[in-house]
Design an enzyme around this catalytic site. Structure first.
Site, short mmCIF file in Angstrom:
data_model
loop_
_atom_site.label_atom_id
_atom_site.label_comp_id
_atom_site.label_asym_id
_atom_site.label_seq_id
_atom_site.Cartn_x
_atom_site.Cartn_y
_atom_site.Cartn_z
N CYS A 144 0.84 -1.20 0.00
CA CYS A 144 0.00 0.00 0.00
C CYS A 144 0.88 1.26 0.00
O CYS A 144 1.68 1.45 -0.91
CB CYS A 144 -0.99 -0.02 1.15
SG CYS A 144 -2.39 1.13 0.86
N LYS A 165 -12.63 8.13 -1.46
CA LYS A 165 -11.84 6.99 -1.04
C LYS A 165 -12.19 5.74 -1.84
O LYS A 165 -13.38 5.43 -2.03
CB LYS A 165 -12.07 6.72 0.45
CG LYS A 165 -11.17 5.65 1.05
CD LYS A 165 -11.43 5.51 2.55
CE LYS A 165 -10.46 4.53 3.19
NZ LYS A 165 -10.69 4.42 4.65
N SER A 194 -8.41 0.05 0.29
CA SER A 194 -8.74 1.10 1.26
C SER A 194 -7.69 2.19 1.16
O SER A 194 -6.66 2.13 1.83
CB SER A 194 -8.81 0.52 2.67
OG SER A 194 -9.10 1.54 3.61
N HIS A 237 -4.78 -4.59 -0.23
CA HIS A 237 -4.59 -5.22 1.08
C HIS A 237 -5.03 -6.68 1.12
O HIS A 237 -6.00 -7.04 1.79
CB HIS A 237 -5.35 -4.43 2.14
CG HIS A 237 -4.76 -3.09 2.42
ND1 HIS A 237 -3.61 -2.92 3.16
CD2 HIS A 237 -5.16 -1.85 2.04
CE1 HIS A 237 -3.33 -1.63 3.25
NE2 HIS A 237 -4.25 -0.96 2.57
N GLU A 239 -3.62 -8.77 2.88
CA GLU A 239 -3.37 -9.24 4.25
C GLU A 239 -4.54 -8.97 5.19
O GLU A 239 -4.56 -9.49 6.32
CB GLU A 239 -2.11 -8.57 4.81
CG GLU A 239 -2.28 -7.16 5.34
CD GLU A 239 -2.30 -6.08 4.26
OE1 GLU A 239 -2.38 -4.88 4.61
OE2 GLU A 239 -2.22 -6.42 3.05
N ARG A 251 -15.36 2.75 12.50
CA ARG A 251 -14.60 3.85 13.11
C ARG A 251 -14.99 5.19 12.51
O ARG A 251 -15.22 6.17 13.22
CB ARG A 251 -13.10 3.59 12.91
CG ARG A 251 -12.17 4.70 13.40
CD ARG A 251 -10.83 4.61 12.70
NE ARG A 251 -10.96 4.82 11.26
CZ ARG A 251 -10.07 4.39 10.35
NH1 ARG A 251 -9.01 3.70 10.73
NH2 ARG A 251 -10.27 4.64 9.06
#
EC number: 2.3.1.31
Length: 308
Positions: A144, A165, A194, A237, A239, A251
């Protein structure tokens, strides 16, 4: 073979419960083989979550892995206990001074996309890390923001802010089926995304020596090989845990931050339902292929790493 790291590291218990083979230092020392030495430069705020995610992937191969955790020398994290950092992490300056060499080196992302690279407080040291990998690491994997920073440092390819985003799970095409890093990959796969920035394919194509292995019509280039610097750069991502995007979404909602529901993540895009993990198998394939490629090509004598 298992992954080797201290048995009191939180990831040890987590991965043991999941069935990932892990071993402590005493048990590992009885095996008469040379483990692959892999280091993780962890730039993410949630250190324990991130180290567990990467340990899960690199520890699922038939090879013994010795994992080392590295941090920036002067940068202080506010989200992970100081005792954890002191116990398990080595500052890069110490690693650099030791002359130690590694078969593989992972550099994570960091939540600082809005900053120009040169305004990051630890940028000077990070560029020293990048240059150090060329003489002390056999294969480097930038993830990333870490991958974007590496490709900028070595090739001048810039990151660009997005109007909104890129957030969700997007289909990616296998653009290089013959690549050893994509052995066993389907023609396409789903990968969590993300980020507020992007790399542009035309600018990557204009940089000599870069080959895009995975790309998406929706979210752009994803996995890039840089053979000249013995590096891979991934901008998304693999992972991530099943609920990582959910944690980010919850969040932001709790903080009153404007955010869209992550695309193609919840069933029917309904955040009241449990998210579905559709990337786990390809994540293990990619990182397993990376470890295998390191094993096939790294010098047995670690002192010869970087002497190319």
């Amino acid at each position: 073979m298992p992954i080797k790291f201290p048995s009191d590291l939180p990831a040890y218990d987590v991965l043991s419960r999941e069935g990932v083979m892990v071993m402590g230092e005493d048990e590992a020392s009885r095996q008469d083989i040379r483990p692959l030495k892999i280091a993780l430069l962890n730039l993410m705020p949630k250190k324990i979550q991130t180290e567990t995610q990467f340990a899960r992937l690199i520890g699922a191969t038939p090879l013994q892995i010795e994992l080392s955790l590295v941090r920036m020398t002067e940068h202080k994290t506010r989200n992970t206990a100081a005792a954890h950092m002191e116990t398990f992490y080595r500052p890069f300056a110490e690693v650099e001074a030791s002359g130690e060499k590694f078969d593989g080196f992972l550099i994570t992302g960091a939540p600082i996309e809005h900053l120009p690279f040169t305004e990051v407080t630890y940028w000077d040291e990070l560029t020293r890390v990048f240059d150090w990998t060329q003489s002390h690491v056999h294969s480097t994997f930038g993830v990333c923001w870490g991958g974007m920073a590496m490709i900028y440092h070595f090739h001048g390819v810039r990151k660009h802010m997005l109007p909104a985003k890129a957030f969700g799970c997007f289909r990616h095409r296998n653009l290089a089926p013959a690549s050893p890093y994509l052995r066993g990959f389907s023609d396409d796969c789903v990968i969590p995304v993300s980020r507020w920035t992007e790399m542009r394919q035309d600018e990557i194509d204009a940089a000599p020596g870069l080959v895009t292995l995975l790309g998406s019509d929706e979210s752009g280039p994803c996995l890039v090989e840089d053979a000249g610097h013995r590096a891979l750069y991934i901008f998304n991502h693999f992972e991530y845990d099943s609920d990582t995007l959910k944690q980010e979404y919850d969040r932001d909602i709790a903080n009153g931050t404007s955010i869209n529901v992550p695309q193609n993540y919840y069933p029917d895009d309904d955040p009241s339902q449990a998210p579905q993990n559709r990337w786990r198998s390809h994540a293990h394939l990619l990182y397993g292929n990376w470890i295998n490629q390191i094993y096939q090509t790294t010098p047995f004598d670690q002192n010869r790493i970087g002497a190319y």
